[in-house]
Design a protein around this motif. Structure first.
Motif, PDB file in Angstrom:
ATOM      1  N   PRO A   1       0.806  -1.225   0.000  1.00 53.53           N
ATOM      2  CA  PRO A   1       0.000   0.000   0.000  1.00 53.53           C
ATOM      3  C   PRO A   1       0.843   1.280   0.000  1.00 53.53           C
ATOM      4  O   PRO A   1       0.494   2.254  -0.679  1.00 53.53           O
ATOM      5  N   LEU A   2       1.967   1.272   0.754  1.00 57.00           N
ATOM      6  CA  LEU A   2       2.810   2.466   0.820  1.00 57.00           C
ATOM      7  C   LEU A   2       3.456   2.771  -0.534  1.00 57.00           C
ATOM      8  O   LEU A   2       3.469   3.917  -0.993  1.00 57.00           O
ATOM      9  N   VAL A   3       3.975   1.732  -1.173  1.00 58.65           N
ATOM     10  CA  VAL A   3       4.621   1.924  -2.474  1.00 58.65           C
ATOM     11  C   VAL A   3       3.585   2.286  -3.531  1.00 58.65           C
ATOM     12  O   VAL A   3       3.840   3.130  -4.397  1.00 58.65           O
ATOM     13  N   ALA A   4       2.406   1.660  -3.471  1.00 56.58           N
ATOM     14  CA  ALA A   4       1.345   1.996  -4.423  1.00 56.58           C
ATOM     15  C   ALA A   4       0.977   3.470  -4.315  1.00 56.58           C
ATOM     16  O   ALA A   4       0.823   4.165  -5.335  1.00 56.58           O
ATOM     17  N   LEU A   5       0.838   3.964  -3.093  1.00 64.12           N
ATOM     18  CA  LEU A   5       0.526   5.380  -2.888  1.00 64.12           C
ATOM     19  C   LEU A   5       1.647   6.266  -3.420  1.00 64.12           C
ATOM     20  O   LEU A   5       1.390   7.277  -4.097  1.00 64.12           O
ATOM     21  N   ALA A   6       2.889   5.882  -3.147  1.00 63.49           N
ATOM     22  CA  ALA A   6       4.026   6.664  -3.628  1.00 63.49           C
ATOM     23  C   ALA A   6       4.067   6.704  -5.153  1.00 63.49           C
ATOM     24  O   ALA A   6       4.350   7.764  -5.751  1.00 63.49           O
ATOM     25  N   LEU A   7       3.769   5.585  -5.800  1.00 63.51           N
ATOM     26  CA  LEU A   7       3.786   5.545  -7.261  1.00 63.51           C
ATOM     27  C   LEU A   7       2.676   6.408  -7.856  1.00 63.51           C
ATOM     28  O   LEU A   7       2.878   7.079  -8.877  1.00 63.51           O
ATOM     29  N   VAL A   8       1.519   6.396  -7.228  1.00 61.07           N
ATOM     30  CA  VAL A   8       0.417   7.250  -7.703  1.00 61.07           C
ATOM     31  C   VAL A   8       0.802   8.720  -7.578  1.00 61.07           C
ATOM     32  O   VAL A   8       0.584   9.518  -8.510  1.00 61.07           O
ATOM     33  N   LEU A   9       1.373   9.107  -6.449  1.00 61.73           N
ATOM     34  CA  LEU A   9       1.798  10.503  -6.252  1.00 61.73           C
ATOM     35  C   LEU A   9       2.876  10.886  -7.266  1.00 61.73           C
ATOM     36  O   LEU A   9       2.859  12.000  -7.811  1.00 61.73           O
ATOM     37  N   LEU A  10       3.810   9.970  -7.519  1.00 63.78           N
ATOM     38  CA  LEU A  10       4.867  10.230  -8.503  1.00 63.78           C
ATOM     39  C   LEU A  10       4.271  10.412  -9.891  1.00 63.78           C
ATOM     40  O   LEU A  10       4.661  11.325 -10.640  1.00 63.78           O
ATOM     41  N   ALA A  11       3.329   9.549 -10.253  1.00 59.37           N
ATOM     42  CA  ALA A  11       2.698   9.637 -11.567  1.00 59.37           C
ATOM     43  C   ALA A  11       1.889  10.918 -11.715  1.00 59.37           C
ATOM     44  O   ALA A  11       1.903  11.565 -12.774  1.00 59.37           O
ATOM     45  N   ARG A  12       1.175  11.299 -10.671  1.00 55.12           N
ATOM     46  CA  ARG A  12       0.406  12.548 -10.713  1.00 55.12           C
ATOM     47  C   ARG A  12       1.343  13.744 -10.860  1.00 55.12           C
ATOM     48  O   ARG A  12       1.062  14.671 -11.618  1.00 55.12           O
ATOM     49  N   HIS A  13       2.460  13.709 -10.146  1.00 54.06           N
ATOM     50  CA  HIS A  13       3.442  14.791 -10.253  1.00 54.06           C
ATOM     51  C   HIS A  13       4.040  14.869 -11.653  1.00 54.06           C
ATOM     52  O   HIS A  13       4.377  15.943 -12.142  1.00 54.06           O
ATOM     53  N   ALA A  14       4.151  13.695 -12.285  1.00 53.51           N
ATOM     54  CA  ALA A  14       4.707  13.649 -13.647  1.00 53.51           C
ATOM     55  C   ALA A  14       3.713  14.100 -14.699  1.00 53.51           C
ATOM     56  O   ALA A  14       4.080  14.299 -15.856  1.00 53.51           O
ATOM     57  N   GLY A  15       2.435  14.236 -14.327  1.00 52.35           N
ATOM     58  CA  GLY A  15       1.447  14.748 -15.269  1.00 52.35           C
ATOM     59  C   GLY A  15       0.350  13.795 -15.676  1.00 52.35           C
ATOM     60  O   GLY A  15      -0.497  14.139 -16.498  1.00 52.35           O
ATOM     61  N   LEU A  16       0.327  12.587 -15.119  1.00 52.12           N
ATOM     62  CA  LEU A  16      -0.745  11.661 -15.456  1.00 52.12           C
ATOM     63  C   LEU A  16      -2.031  12.064 -14.732  1.00 52.12           C
ATOM     64  O   LEU A  16      -2.000  12.455 -13.563  1.00 52.12           O
ATOM     65  N   SER A  17      -3.147  11.936 -15.432  1.00 47.72           N
ATOM     66  CA  SER A  17      -4.444  12.241 -14.827  1.00 47.72           C
ATOM     67  C   SER A  17      -4.977  11.010 -14.102  1.00 47.72           C
ATOM     68  O   SER A  17      -4.456   9.904 -14.253  1.00 47.72           O
ATOM     69  N   TRP A  18      -6.054  11.193 -13.338  1.00 42.80           N
ATOM     70  CA  TRP A  18      -6.702  10.051 -12.686  1.00 42.80           C
ATOM     71  C   TRP A  18      -7.216   9.059 -13.727  1.00 42.80           C
ATOM     72  O   TRP A  18      -7.181   7.851 -13.514  1.00 42.80           O
ATOM     73  N   HIS A  19      -7.665   9.584 -14.868  1.00 46.56           N
ATOM     74  CA  HIS A  19      -8.133   8.700 -15.941  1.00 46.56           C
ATOM     75  C   HIS A  19      -6.967   7.896 -16.518  1.00 46.56           C
ATOM     76  O   HIS A  19      -7.120   6.703 -16.815  1.00 46.56           O
ATOM     77  N   ASP A  20      -5.801   8.534 -16.688  1.00 51.69           N
ATOM     78  CA  ASP A  20      -4.615   7.828 -17.182  1.00 51.69           C
ATOM     79  C   ASP A  20      -4.249   6.662 -16.276  1.00 51.69           C
ATOM     80  O   ASP A  20      -3.740   5.635 -16.739  1.00 51.69           O
ATOM     81  N   LEU A  21      -4.515   6.827 -14.990  1.00 54.64           N
ATOM     82  CA  LEU A  21      -4.156   5.817 -14.005  1.00 54.64           C
ATOM     83  C   LEU A  21      -5.253   4.776 -13.786  1.00 54.64           C
ATOM     84  O   LEU A  21      -5.070   3.826 -13.019  1.00 54.64           O
ATOM     85  N   GLY A  22      -6.404   4.975 -14.433  1.00 56.58           N
ATOM     86  CA  GLY A  22      -7.509   4.043 -14.238  1.00 56.58           C
ATOM     87  C   GLY A  22      -8.238   4.263 -12.928  1.00 56.58           C
ATOM     88  O   GLY A  22      -8.913   3.351 -12.439  1.00 56.58           O
ATOM     89  N   LEU A  23      -8.104   5.447 -12.358  1.00 57.49           N
ATOM     90  CA  LEU A  23      -8.678   5.747 -11.055  1.00 57.49           C
ATOM     91  C   LEU A  23      -9.719   6.859 -11.103  1.00 57.49           C
ATOM     92  O   LEU A  23     -10.067   7.439 -10.074  1.00 57.49           O
ATOM     93  N   SER A  24     -10.247   7.115 -12.288  1.00 60.63           N
ATOM     94  CA  SER A  24     -11.253   8.166 -12.429  1.00 60.63           C
ATOM     95  C   SER A  24     -12.598   7.709 -11.874  1.00 60.63           C
ATOM     96  O   SER A  24     -13.002   6.552 -12.046  1.00 60.63           O
ATOM     97  N   ARG A  25     -13.307   8.606 -11.218  1.00 62.62           N
ATOM     98  CA  ARG A  25     -14.634   8.282 -10.696  1.00 62.62           C
ATOM     99  C   ARG A  25     -15.629   8.013 -11.820  1.00 62.62           C
ATOM    100  O   ARG A  25     -16.597   7.271 -11.637  1.00 62.62           O
ATOM    101  N   ARG A  26     -15.385   8.574 -13.001  1.00 61.22           N
ATOM    102  CA  ARG A  26     -16.304   8.392 -14.130  1.00 61.22           C
ATOM    103  C   ARG A  26     -16.340   6.954 -14.622  1.00 61.22           C
ATOM    104  O   ARG A  26     -17.334   6.509 -15.188  1.00 61.22           O
ATOM    105  N   THR A  27     -15.239   6.242 -14.426  1.00 63.28           N
ATOM    106  CA  THR A  27     -15.175   4.853 -14.915  1.00 63.28           C
ATOM    107  C   THR A  27     -15.408   3.833 -13.802  1.00 63.28           C
ATOM    108  O   THR A  27     -15.240   2.640 -14.027  1.00 63.28           O
ATOM    109  N   LEU A  28     -15.795   4.300 -12.628  1.00 62.45           N
ATOM    110  CA  LEU A  28     -15.991   3.390 -11.509  1.00 62.45           C
ATOM    111  C   LEU A  28     -17.118   2.391 -11.764  1.00 62.45           C
ATOM    112  O   LEU A  28     -16.965   1.189 -11.527  1.00 62.45           O
TER     113      LEU A  28
END
Length: 235
Positions: free
Chosen positions: A39-66
């Motif tokens: 869980p800790l590494v998963a959270l860190a990777l999400v934060l890193l990806a968001r900082h790099a410019g990926l959107s929630w949709h890019d990550l498959g974590l958008s509320r629209r696709t839930l």
């Protein structure tokens, strides 16, 4: 937001280094290291990806696709349950469920299937391979390259966990022999192909939830059935 090629390579490389470290720690570190690190590494990777410019949709974590993801998730679990039910009912395929790693009593089997597998395995692997890595490569090379890259890396991720596969699983040992090489190569190839299926499910649903559900069902239901089969044989 566009991601520069340099930033892409830096983030991609950082993710691979982190995953390699987690893989080694999970194999050779204290038992259930992944339960804390996952869980800790998963959270860190999400934060890193968001900082790099990926959107929630890019990550498959958008509320629209839930909701679409939930529908695919239910279908995936049911499909695996049916396939496993047929597999365990047929004498030809039943030995595949004879795995010494899952000689567990009921409490341990339930704990492993519903706590350790989803938190210690599925969460990190789906965020890393079908979320961050898939999203990063797709930004620059498109969906096909993203799926192939993610899936090859997913296969390689399973090298260390499969080193004793031939000894642990009766069917694998019978087919591929006692040598560790062929079971490892088989596991890498199989999980890479499974990665392609998970990537496609992620693409069609737009959600990590669908891929995570199929991933959990493959591991969790298989574990529960293997433990139940072992208990039946010992009864």
């Amino acid at each position: 937001m566009p991601i520069s090629r340099r930033r892409l390579f830096l983030v991609f490389g950082a993710v691979l280094v982190v995953l390699a470290a987690v893989n080694v720690a999970d194999k050779y570190g204290p038992r259930h290291t992944g339960l804390v690190a996952g869980p800790l590494v998963a959270l860190a990777l999400v934060l890193l990806a968001r900082h790099a410019g990926l959107s929630w949709h890019d990550l498959g974590l958008s509320r629209r696709t839930l909701l679409p993801g939930l529908k695919y998730a239910v279908g995936a679990v049911l499909a695996v349950a049916v396939i496993y039910g047929i597999g365990i009912a047929l004498p030809l395929t039943r030995p595949a469920f004879h795995d010494v790693r899952y000689h567990l009593h009921l409490g341990a089997a339930l704990l492993t299937a519903f706590i350790i597998v989803p938190i210690g395995t599925v969460l990190l692997e789906e965020v890393a391979f079908r979320g961050v890595l898939l999203g990063l490569v797709r930004k620059h090379r498109g969906a096909a390259w993203a799926s192939i890259t993610s899936s090859v890396l997913f296969g390689m991720w399973h090298i260390l966990p499969s080193l004793r596969l031939g000894q642990a699983n009766q069917a694998v040992g019978t087919v591929l022999g006692a040598s560790p090489i062929w079971p490892v190569l088989g596991a890498v190839a199989f999980t890479a192909l499974a990665g392609l299926l998970l990537c496609e499910l992620r693409r069609r649903s737009g959600s990590l939830l669908a891929a995570a559900a199929l991933h959990w069902a493959t591991n969790g239901l298989g574990l529960l059935l293997a433990a139940a089969l072992t208990a039946t044989r010992l009864a």
